[in-house]
Design a protein around this motif. Structure first.
Motif, PDB file in Angstrom:
ATOM      1  N   LEU A  87      43.486 -11.612  45.061  1.00  0.00           N
ATOM      2  CA  LEU A  87      44.273 -10.514  45.612  1.00  0.00           C
ATOM      3  C   LEU A  87      43.597  -9.182  45.312  1.00  0.00           C
ATOM      4  CD1 LEU A  87      47.872 -11.503  44.420  1.00  0.00           C
ATOM      5  CD2 LEU A  87      46.906 -11.818  46.707  1.00  0.00           C
ATOM      6  N   ASN A 131      53.559  -3.585  54.465  1.00  0.00           N
ATOM      7  CA  ASN A 131      54.379  -4.352  53.537  1.00  0.00           C
ATOM      8  C   ASN A 131      53.549  -4.753  52.320  1.00  0.00           C
ATOM      9  OD1 ASN A 131      56.608  -4.259  55.248  1.00  0.00           O
ATOM     10  ND2 ASN A 131      55.948  -6.090  56.344  1.00  0.00           N
ATOM     11  N   SER A 132      54.141  -4.604  51.148  1.00  0.00           N
ATOM     12  CA  SER A 132      53.425  -4.907  49.910  1.00  0.00           C
ATOM     13  C   SER A 132      54.398  -5.380  48.848  1.00  0.00           C
ATOM     14  CB  SER A 132      52.669  -3.671  49.424  1.00  0.00           C
ATOM     15  OG  SER A 132      53.562  -2.615  49.178  1.00  0.00           O
ATOM     16  N   VAL A 133      53.838  -5.908  47.775  1.00  0.00           N
ATOM     17  CA  VAL A 133      54.615  -6.393  46.639  1.00  0.00           C
ATOM     18  C   VAL A 133      53.988  -5.789  45.383  1.00  0.00           C
ATOM     19  CG1 VAL A 133      55.344  -8.434  45.345  1.00  0.00           C
ATOM     20  CG2 VAL A 133      55.116  -8.561  47.829  1.00  0.00           C
ATOM     21  N   ASN A 135      44.449 -11.098  51.050  1.00  0.00           N
ATOM     22  CA  ASN A 135      45.131  -9.907  51.548  1.00  0.00           C
ATOM     23  C   ASN A 135      44.174  -8.783  51.942  1.00  0.00           C
ATOM     24  OD1 ASN A 135      44.440  -9.236  48.920  1.00  0.00           O
ATOM     25  ND2 ASN A 135      46.322  -8.087  48.542  1.00  0.00           N
ATOM     26  N   LYS A 148      50.598  -7.420  51.596  1.00  0.00           N
ATOM     27  CA  LYS A 148      50.828  -8.783  52.060  1.00  0.00           C
ATOM     28  C   LYS A 148      49.719  -9.145  53.040  1.00  0.00           C
ATOM     29  CE  LYS A 148      55.166 -10.328  52.363  1.00  0.00           C
ATOM     30  NZ  LYS A 148      55.234 -11.181  51.221  1.00  0.00           N
ATOM     31  N   PRO A 149      49.378 -10.414  53.148  1.00  0.00           N
ATOM     32  CA  PRO A 149      48.323 -10.821  54.072  1.00  0.00           C
ATOM     33  C   PRO A 149      48.745 -10.655  55.536  1.00  0.00           C
ATOM     34  CG  PRO A 149      48.849 -12.591  52.526  1.00  0.00           C
ATOM     35  CD  PRO A 149      49.866 -11.523  52.345  1.00  0.00           C
ATOM     36  N   ARG A 177      55.094 -14.367  46.009  1.00  0.00           N
ATOM     37  CA  ARG A 177      55.800 -13.274  46.699  1.00  0.00           C
ATOM     38  C   ARG A 177      54.856 -12.526  47.632  1.00  0.00           C
ATOM     39  NH1 ARG A 177      57.462 -11.458  41.629  1.00  0.00           N
ATOM     40  NH2 ARG A 177      56.875  -9.343  42.181  1.00  0.00           N
ATOM     41  N   VAL A 178      53.606 -12.361  47.216  1.00  0.00           N
ATOM     42  CA  VAL A 178      52.628 -11.670  48.056  1.00  0.00           C
ATOM     43  C   VAL A 178      52.316 -12.498  49.296  1.00  0.00           C
ATOM     44  CG1 VAL A 178      50.243 -10.838  48.201  1.00  0.00           C
ATOM     45  CG2 VAL A 178      51.594 -10.376  46.147  1.00  0.00           C
ATOM     46  N   THR A 179      52.093 -13.784  49.111  1.00  0.00           N
ATOM     47  CA  THR A 179      51.646 -14.633  50.230  1.00  0.00           C
ATOM     48  C   THR A 179      52.780 -15.170  51.096  1.00  0.00           C
ATOM     49  OG1 THR A 179      51.562 -16.552  48.764  1.00  0.00           O
ATOM     50  CG2 THR A 179      49.519 -15.302  49.030  1.00  0.00           C
ATOM     51  N   ALA A 237      51.817  -8.432  58.343  1.00  0.00           N
ATOM     52  CA  ALA A 237      52.770  -7.764  57.447  1.00  0.00           C
ATOM     53  C   ALA A 237      52.060  -6.705  56.604  1.00  0.00           C
ATOM     54  CB  ALA A 237      53.464  -8.782  56.553  1.00  0.00           C
ATOM     55  N   GLY A 238      50.899  -7.022  56.076  1.00  0.00           N
ATOM     56  CA  GLY A 238      50.137  -6.066  55.281  1.00  0.00           C
ATOM     57  C   GLY A 238      49.616  -4.915  56.118  1.00  0.00           C
TER      58      GLY A 238
END
Length: 163
Positions: free
Chosen positions: A65, A109-111, A15, A100-101, A160-162, A104-105
């Motif tokens: 991460l 976007n993040s988790v 990420n 997020k990678p 969830r992150v990937t 999206a990142g």
């Protein structure tokens, strides 16, 4: 967990860019880490207290991460529980957020997950590090079952992150 080298850790970041992975802080004491007691490697950046990192083996490959922790807030004075290892701390749990990678990142976007601030979950689970009175609730699970639950919680966060 199998011992990791600095090169393996830097190559495993999903990420952040390769340039960011090349510049981020990786501990110099990797050979001194208690690898047999670790389910994942977690560390904080001493120069940037809001940055944290973790590396874990998922489906036979290492995934790392980059995380950001929330700043100090009033809720940290209360007892909070880590979502990964289920250890409770007074002021020792932080909201850690992973971008997020990819695109999206880049779009923000993040988790997030509530995680032990020192990222020492495997040591708390095994009783190698003390979280203080009431830090670990009595359970009927075996150590192996607790370790598997911790890994399952962490793997779910990574998924969830990937995703």
């Amino acid at each position: 967990m199998k011992p990791l080298t600095e090169r393996e850790i830097r190559a495993a970041f999903v990420n952040c860019t390769k340039g960011e992975a090349k510049r981020l802080f990786v501990p110099h004491d990797l050979s001194d880490r208690p690898w047999d007691d670790l389910d994942f490697l977690g560390w904080r950046d001493p120069q940037a207290p809001d940055r944290a990192y973790l590396a874990v083996e998922v489906d036979g490959r290492t995934v790392a991460l980059a995380l950001r922790s929330s700043g100090a807030s009033s809720w940290q004075a209360r007892r909070s529980m880590c979502s990964i290892c289920l250890t409770t701390h007074t002021g020792g749990v932080s909201l850690m957020v992973a971008a997020k990678p990819g695109r999206a990142g880049q779009q923000g976007n993040s988790v997030g997950v509530y995680l032990c601030s020192d990222l020492a979950c495997p040591l708390y689970v095994r009783g190698r590090k003390d979280a203080g009175a009431g830090g670990r609730m009595p359970e009927s699970l075996t150590l192996e079952e607790k370790v598997q639950r911790t890994l399952a919680n962490l793997t779910a966060f990574v998924a969830r992150v990937t995703a």
